[in-house]
Design a protein around this motif. Structure first.
Motif, PDB file in Angstrom:
ATOM      1  N   LYS A 173       0.833  -1.210   0.000  1.00 46.69           N
ATOM      2  CA  LYS A 173       0.000   0.000   0.000  1.00 46.69           C
ATOM      3  C   LYS A 173       0.862   1.253   0.000  1.00 46.69           C
ATOM      4  N   SER A 179      -6.480   1.513   7.061  1.00 47.63           N
ATOM      5  CA  SER A 179      -7.294   0.503   6.393  1.00 47.63           C
ATOM      6  C   SER A 179      -7.691   1.006   5.010  1.00 47.63           C
ATOM      7  N   GLY A 180      -8.241   0.123   4.207  1.00 52.66           N
ATOM      8  CA  GLY A 180      -8.642   0.472   2.854  1.00 52.66           C
ATOM      9  C   GLY A 180      -7.451   0.520   1.919  1.00 52.66           C
ATOM     10  N   SER A 205      -6.053  -5.380  -0.218  1.00 52.34           N
ATOM     11  CA  SER A 205      -6.698  -5.529   1.087  1.00 52.34           C
ATOM     12  C   SER A 205      -5.821  -6.379   2.002  1.00 52.34           C
ATOM     13  N   HIS A 210      -6.675  -7.099   5.036  1.00 48.42           N
ATOM     14  CA  HIS A 210      -7.592  -7.993   5.738  1.00 48.42           C
ATOM     15  C   HIS A 210      -7.718  -9.307   4.958  1.00 48.42           C
ATOM     16  N   ALA A 235     -15.313  -6.400   4.133  1.00 48.83           N
ATOM     17  CA  ALA A 235     -14.368  -5.401   3.624  1.00 48.83           C
ATOM     18  C   ALA A 235     -14.880  -4.761   2.337  1.00 48.83           C
ATOM     19  N   ARG A 273     -17.027  -0.740   2.898  1.00 49.39           N
ATOM     20  CA  ARG A 273     -16.943   0.124   1.707  1.00 49.39           C
ATOM     21  C   ARG A 273     -18.128   1.083   1.673  1.00 49.39           C
ATOM     22  N   HIS A 290     -12.955  -1.619   0.851  1.00 49.74           N
ATOM     23  CA  HIS A 290     -12.208  -1.995  -0.350  1.00 49.74           C
ATOM     24  C   HIS A 290     -13.156  -2.223  -1.507  1.00 49.74           C
ATOM     25  N   GLU A 318      -9.717  -4.947  -4.996  1.00 47.87           N
ATOM     26  CA  GLU A 318      -8.708  -4.865  -3.928  1.00 47.87           C
ATOM     27  C   GLU A 318      -8.771  -6.087  -3.007  1.00 47.87           C
ATOM     28  N   VAL A 319      -9.990  -6.572  -2.753  1.00 50.49           N
ATOM     29  CA  VAL A 319     -10.170  -7.764  -1.913  1.00 50.49           C
ATOM     30  C   VAL A 319      -9.638  -9.005  -2.628  1.00 50.49           C
ATOM     31  N   GLY A 372      -5.875  -8.907  -2.615  1.00 50.43           N
ATOM     32  CA  GLY A 372      -5.399  -9.229  -1.269  1.00 50.43           C
ATOM     33  C   GLY A 372      -5.514 -10.714  -0.969  1.00 50.43           C
TER      34      GLY A 372
END
Length: 148
Positions: A26, A45-46, A50, A52, A88, A93, A126, A130-131, A134
């Motif tokens: 990031k 976060s975000g 991601s 998470h 997430a 979001r 996210h 992005e998820v 990740g």
């Protein structure tokens, strides 16, 4: 004694490694886009990817590799992973979008600094992309740490 055992937990270390790499990415991606070092992205976060999703999928993948893909523990970790990733990309979001709109309304009402209004945090969730990135990062890290 239990701290030593926790620090030796390969499943947890795999998840932590995935989180760390995602957070570093990031910072790097933010720097490459804005040409400004923003270390706040390391703990925020975000954003892409991601962390998470990276953390929970690394954890789940490592459990599957260690305990077996048909184990109850893998089933539980995968279920938790899907909930975390849905949250997430969905609930958090949506909260970020709402915060952005509320900030715009507050700017309209309290413009020119007549009344100080603290901005709401907008980058909390996210995009699905992005998820997914990740999650794939987490799976890759779990595979690399397990086999190498």
């Amino acid at each position: 004694m239990f701290i030593k055992q926790i620090l030796a937990n390969q499943v947890l270390l795999t998840g932590a490694t995935a989180w760390l790499i995602a957070q570093l990415l990031k910072v790097i991606l933010n720097y490459s886009m804005n040409r400004r070092l923003n270390l706040e992205r390391f703990v925020g976060s975000g954003g892409m990817p991601s962390s998470h999703a990276a953390f929970i999928m690394a954890l789940s993948t490592r459990v599957g590799l260690k305990e077996g893909w048909n184990s109850s523990l893998y089933g539980v970790t995968l279920g938790v992973a899907l909930i975390v990733m849905y949250d997430a990309a969905g609930v958090r979001r949506a909260a970020g979008k709402q915060a952005k709109i509320l900030n715009e309304i507050a700017d309209e009402i309290f413009h020119h600094g007549e009344l100080k209004q603290q901005k709401l945090k907008e980058l909390v969730g996210h995009t699905p992309y992005e998820v997914i990135v990740g999650a794939l990062l987490g799976i890759l890290i779990a595979l690399l740490l397990y086999y190498y």
